[in-house]
Every structure is written in C-alpha cells, then in structure tokens.
Enzyme design. Structure first.
Site, short mmCIF file in Angstrom:
data_model
loop_
_atom_site.label_atom_id
_atom_site.label_comp_id
_atom_site.label_asym_id
_atom_site.label_seq_id
_atom_site.Cartn_x
_atom_site.Cartn_y
_atom_site.Cartn_z
N ILE A 110 54.44 9.98 16.54
CA ILE A 110 54.50 8.81 17.41
C ILE A 110 55.66 9.01 18.38
O ILE A 110 56.73 9.49 18.00
CB ILE A 110 54.66 7.51 16.61
CG1 ILE A 110 54.49 6.28 17.52
CG2 ILE A 110 55.99 7.47 15.86
CD1 ILE A 110 54.37 4.97 16.76
N VAL A 141 58.63 11.90 14.75
CA VAL A 141 58.95 11.12 15.94
C VAL A 141 58.99 12.08 17.13
O VAL A 141 59.69 13.09 17.10
CB VAL A 141 60.29 10.38 15.80
CG1 VAL A 141 60.62 9.64 17.10
CG2 VAL A 141 60.24 9.40 14.63
N LYS A 142 58.23 11.75 18.15
CA LYS A 142 58.08 12.63 19.31
C LYS A 142 59.16 12.34 20.34
O LYS A 142 59.28 11.21 20.83
CB LYS A 142 56.71 12.40 19.93
CG LYS A 142 55.88 13.65 20.16
CD LYS A 142 54.52 13.25 20.68
CE LYS A 142 53.70 14.47 21.05
NZ LYS A 142 52.42 14.09 21.65
N ILE A 143 59.92 13.37 20.71
CA ILE A 143 60.99 13.26 21.70
C ILE A 143 60.76 14.33 22.76
O ILE A 143 60.57 15.49 22.42
CB ILE A 143 62.37 13.44 21.05
CG1 ILE A 143 62.63 12.34 20.01
CG2 ILE A 143 63.48 13.44 22.10
CD1 ILE A 143 63.92 12.51 19.23
#
Length: 370
Positions: A110, A141-143
């Site tokens: 996400i 977690v998408k960064i």
C-alpha cells in the site's frame, strides 16, 4: 503438466499481481489466482484503487461510503479507510502463503500519498500510520525512490517497517535505494529490532524505459538507432540485478545478513508490454533470475500462463551484452540520464494526477450520500 507460471516460480521468480479490488478479494478470484496461477503477492498504487473504487459496476464500496459520509469523513479519510480495509483483507488471504514461504512472499503493498513524494517527514509519518492501521506483518508500505523518499526509506526500515521502494528507473538511484535500506537495517540493529522481521523489495520499472527511449530513437531515425529499439528496458533491469548481486555479496551487507537481515529483492514493475509489435510476455520471460519478484497486470499474467516460455535464468549471462546496449545508445545520441529523470518526474506526476482524480470522485460520492 507444469504450467509456465509454475515453471517461472520454480526458476526463482515470485509472481505478484499488479491489481487489487474488493470484488477480486471477496469473490474468491484472488484465492483462485493463488491456487492456479502461482500468484504469491499483490502490488497496488493510486491508479489501481481509483479504477476499483470508481468502477460503476462495483457497488461494494457504496455502504461504506454512506457510513463515512454520515460520519463527516473527508475524502482522504474515506480513501484511507477503504484502501487499508482492502489491503488488510488481501493480506489475510495471503497469510498461508506468507507462512509457507517463510515470510518471504504473501505480501501486499500500500502506497503513501503521492502528494508526499517530495516530503520526507510527511512520508515517514504516513508510512508509520499505514503500518499501524493495517496491522499485518506481511504488509509492505510503498515509498517512492525520490530524493526526498530515500531518507524516509531509511527511517521506516529503522523503525521495523517493511518497505516496497517504488519508481526506480536508473542504476544510480537504485544504488542509493540499496544504501538507504542498508542504513535503515544498521539503525534497526542498533535499536535492538529483530532484523529478520524486516522485508523490502526495490521496484525497478521496465517497459516505461523502452517507451521513452524508443520515442527518442525514433526521432533520431537512423538505422543504428532503429536497431536499438526495445532493448534499453531489459538491459537496464539486467544491470540492476548485477548491482543487487554485487552489493549484497559485499562486506556491509554480509554483516547485516549474518545478524538475521534479509536481502532487498529486486522487483520488476511496469511489465505489461506497451508496444504491440513485441511479444506480450517479453518483460517476464526475459527477466528470469533467482530471488526476484515480477509484478504483472492480469493481462500479462494470463499471457504468461497461456504461452510463456520459461527457459531458466535470462539475466545473469547478459551483463556484457547489456552494457553494450548503453554504449550504443550513447553513440547514437540518447541521453539515458535524462530518460530516467523524465520517467521519475512523469511517474510521480501520474500518481499525483490519479490520486487527485480519486479524491475528487470520492468527494462526489460522499456528497451524494449526505
């Protein structure tokens, strides 16, 4: 009979689906893809959620939207509620895969808000919020791998958050991403965090590289330029894998791996073929190597299952050939550094546009239920 997707998995490639919707989760389709297509993970982005949440044929969000409207939720809050619920439910579907793979796969990503792409502190804060709100150990977690994203990656890893680093186009930025990951692991180790619980993938984009490079080659128009069409994407990804091998065989990584850390796996993203003259499985069958992830749109997944030809490792023996491609690109006048910068800028802009489009549509939906 062994299917092409089973053969791909046996060759060391984790197949992830680049799509998610509430209907896909609750209809059993996601579980079916796990069982029949060897899918072991999912990636999402704002465009995917926009397509899902604003699909007029999908009524699965209506009741939730009505409830959120009565509570006076903002569009941002409504999106957070809906998307974290979908990702949590998908993670639960993948929980047996996560356990069976020794916590390697069974992952769902996400993304932090695209509006934070150039905001380090905002990204750090939202990554922590998403990690806490979803509350599943198999989350990523998408960064984005922007300059501002790099220190946020380090801080998130240092806090024990598993991260999918996205929008990587150049080898230079990929080297910085690996460095950010290792720095985060070093900080986590110093803080006494169990390094084995932290996972990461580095999403290296492929087909978009060919789209932008081929446009420039077509403008040059010489036979030498034309001969280089559709070669840059594979060459770039293959050299990224070489860099992965080199760095994770080095002393710095070895010390962390000995302390229980995991390698940051390369992930091939943007693997849908955009040029109709190319084989529709090109960015799958030509990027087979151990310990990589390939996240595919459903159309590419089905093409691979139907007629993909998996011949084993198609990466590690092609490094010199890949370097020659870049020498030839430079010789005909393609500035590849500019190619990758344009792609990063466009990638961030596209996600921001999708995000704001989704905000507008969710705002309209909330207003309609007031």
């Amino acid at each position: 009979m062994t299917t092409p997707t089973a053969a791909l998995s046996a060759a060391g490639v984790s197949i992830w689906l680049d799509d998610l919707s509430r209907t896909r989760i609750h209809s059993g389709n996601l579980a079916e893809l796990i069982a029949t297509r060897n899918v072991v993970g999912v990636t999402t982005n704002p465009t995917i959620f926009a397509n899902s949440m604003t699909n007029p044929d999908d009524t699965s969000y209506d009741a939730e939207t009505e409830e959120l409207a009565k509570r006076g939720a903002t569009p941002e809050e409504a999106i957070m509620e809906a998307t974290t619920r979908d990702v949590r439910d998908a993670l639960d579907v993948f929980r047996p895969v996560w356990e069976a793979s020794g916590h390697v796969d069974g992952r769902v990503s996400i993304e932090v808000s695209p509006d934070l792409a150039h905001d380090t502190e905002g990204t750090i804060a939202q990554a922590a919020d998403l990690w806490a709100k979803v509350d599943r150990p198999n989350l990523l977690v998408k960064i984005p791998a922007t300059k501002a994203g790099l220190p946020a990656i380090t801080a998130s890893i240092a806090a024990g958050i598993s991260v999918n680093v996205t929008l990587i186009f150049s080898l230079e930025r990929y080297a910085e991403v690996i460095d950010a990951y290792l720095a985060g692991l070093e900080q986590a180790k110093a803080a006494g965090i169990d390094l084995s619980t932290i996972r990461s993938v580095a999403s290296f984009f492929v087909s978009r590289v060919d789209t932008e490079t081929d446009k420039r080659l077509d403008a040059i128009g010489t036979p030498e330029a034309t001969a280089l069409r559709s070669k840059a994407g594979l060459a770039n990804a293959r050299l990224a894998y070489e860099l992965y091998e080199q760095v994770f065989a080095g002393d710095r990584a070895a010390a962390l791996l000995a302390a229980g850390a995991n390698k940051q796996r390369p992930l091939w993203a943007s693997t849908g073929v955009k040029d109709p003259n190319l084989p529709d499985t090109l960015y799958v069958t030509e990027l087979v190597a151990p310990d990589v992830v390939n996240t595919m749109p459903e159309k590419t997944l089905e093409a691979t299952f139907d007629h993909g030809v998996v011949t084993g490792d198609t990466v590690t023996g092609a490094y010199e050939q890949s370097r020659a491609v870049f020498a030839d690109l430079a010789a005909v006048g393609v500035d590849f550094d500019d190619v990758t910068q344009v792609l990063e800028d466009e990638g961030v802009a596209k996600f921001i546009d999708s995000w704001h489009g989704l905000l507008g549509q969710v705002r309209a939906g909330l207003d309609a239920h007031k």
